[in-house]
Design an enzyme around this catalytic site. Structure first.
Site, PDB file in Angstrom:
ATOM      1  CE  LYS A 104       6.281 -15.148  22.845  1.00 28.97           C
ATOM      2  NZ  LYS A 104       5.002 -15.587  22.238  1.00 28.97           N
ATOM      3  CD  GLU A 111      -3.062  -0.797   0.020  1.00 29.37           C
ATOM      4  OE1 GLU A 111      -3.359   0.382  -0.268  1.00 29.37           O
ATOM      5  OE2 GLU A 111      -3.543  -1.783  -0.574  1.00 29.37           O
ATOM      6  CG  HIS A 127       3.427 -14.037  18.055  1.00 30.06           C
ATOM      7  ND1 HIS A 127       4.228 -14.957  17.420  1.00 30.06           N
ATOM      8  CD2 HIS A 127       3.328 -14.431  19.355  1.00 30.06           C
ATOM      9  CE1 HIS A 127       4.584 -15.887  18.291  1.00 30.06           C
ATOM     10  NE2 HIS A 127       4.054 -15.580  19.470  1.00 30.06           N
TER      11      HIS A 127
END
Length: 381
Positions: free
Chosen positions: A348, A156, A307
């Protein structure tokens, strides 16, 4: 007349309603909104969000966490700053030298050059929106170290260099739009001719890349492919032109999930043989995380981009700073909707690290976040 018996308040009811409070902590912050009776700059207005409550409070916290990624430590909360804040970016030299520091990071020059690496992730719809120009500012001025997005987040940007995207309405009839060759993205529309222009631009580049692959043994990866497109577009309105110019890597694990995938599919019939290697990219992304002395993640939206960055942070036992901005909810168990504490359980985000999730449409709040942090020197409001 009211009898004496009726005039006595029941003891249980009185105790329930008039329960005494514990003493308030001396460091408690009271709720207070902006005072529009007083002159107020944009920065002062944004600082007021910290004390409004609810998601405004989360937005204020997001601004503070990003301040810690980019400014000198130790950090002073805004409500204690009297309107001033250092704009100098954090360097490793701001922290004392550890006795077990490596020779490389013992060098004063290296320490002065070592920053917190910011990993920015965003979904494709945000490039379709005007948030593209906000992201472009961050890349142009080297405020981020790594970009992670999806296929639409790549294509895009280039398509906007070839044709405009237009404001529309969420309620337009899909069947009618299809007949007219108009593709709806929320309340935006993209003429399908723009994708035809994209094919005309991209196909010769794919041909050239295949020739180079065969002639030199070049192994293309999604990130080197995107870098090449950023070079070829040669347009300062492109996010990935600036990523190419500033040598900022762009990772796209789902590169084929969009128009780029359509073009690669068509190309595989017309001129087969082009190979894209995802193994090199996952090693590169994870190594950039592992070798960061400090690492922060800013993720707009969810899905793959959220993620992939979080999983890269696992390699270094978690991010030091984290800001999530999305509208996802956690009740369905999706990673997109998960709060930062779930990422802590996976390693994480580091235990004790500063993290916040702002429940909001990123197009509403991220421009304000950037105005209050990265672009504070640039804007004059």
């Amino acid at each position: 007349m009211t009898s004496t018996i009726d005039a006595i308040v029941p003891a249980g009811a009185s105790a329930a309603v008039l329960q005494p409070s514990e003493p308030i902590s001396s460091d408690a912050v009271s709720v207070q909104g902006p005072d529009f009776e007083q002159p107020m700059s944009l920065q002062q207005f944004l600082q007021s969000y910290e004390r409004i409550g609810f998601q405004a409070n989360s937005l204020g916290k997001a601004i503070n966490i990003i301040d810690k990624m980019v400014r000198r430590l130790p950090f002073t909360p805004r409500h204690l700053q009297n309107g001033s804040a250092s704009q100098r970016k954090w360097r490793l030299s701001d922290e004392p030298l550890n006795g077990d520091e490596s020779d490389h990071y013992s060098s004063p020059h290296i320490r002065a050059q070592t920053r917190c690496n910011i990993f920015l992730g965003y979904t494709s719809n945000l490039i379709s929106s005007g948030l593209r120009e906000v992201i472009l500012h961050l890349v142009k001025h080297k405020h981020v170290a790594v970009l992670v997005t999806t296929a639409g987040g790549i294509e895009e940007d280039f398509i906007k260099c070839l044709g405009k995207t237009y404001l529309a309405d969420f309620n337009l009839d899909g069947a009618d739009l299809r007949k007219r060759g108009m593709n709806r993205i929320g309340n935006l529309v993209v003429p399908n001719d723009n994708y035809c222009k994209f094919e005309d631009w991209l196909m010769p580049i794919l041909d050239t890349m295949l020739v180079e692959q065969k002639a030199t043994g070049t192994v293309w990866t999604p990130s080197s492919f995107i870098r090449r497109l950023g070079k070829e577009i040669n347009n300062e309105e492109s996010v990935y032109y600036w990523a190419y110019k500033n040598n900022i890597p762009v990772f796209c694990p789902a590169l084929t999930d969009g128009s780029i995938g359509d073009m690669i599919y068509f190309h595989s019939f017309r001129n087969p043989g082009l190979v894209l290697d995802i193994v090199q990219d996952i090693r590169d992304l994870n190594e950039r995380s592992r070798t960061s002395r400090k690492a922060g993640m800013i993720v707009l939206g969810g899905g793959v981009c959220k993620h992939q960055i979080a999983n890269a942070m696992l390699i270094r036992n978690g991010a030091d700073y984290s800001v999530f901005i999305n509208t996802g909810q956690e009740f369905d168990g999706s990673d997109s909707g998960a709060r930062p504490d779930e990422a802590v359980s996976w390693g994480k985000i580091r235990a004790g690290a500063e993290a916040v999730k702002v429940y909001a449409d990123a197009t509403l709040v991220f421009p304000m976040v950037v105005a209050a942090t990265f672009a504070q020197d640039a804007q004059k409001i």
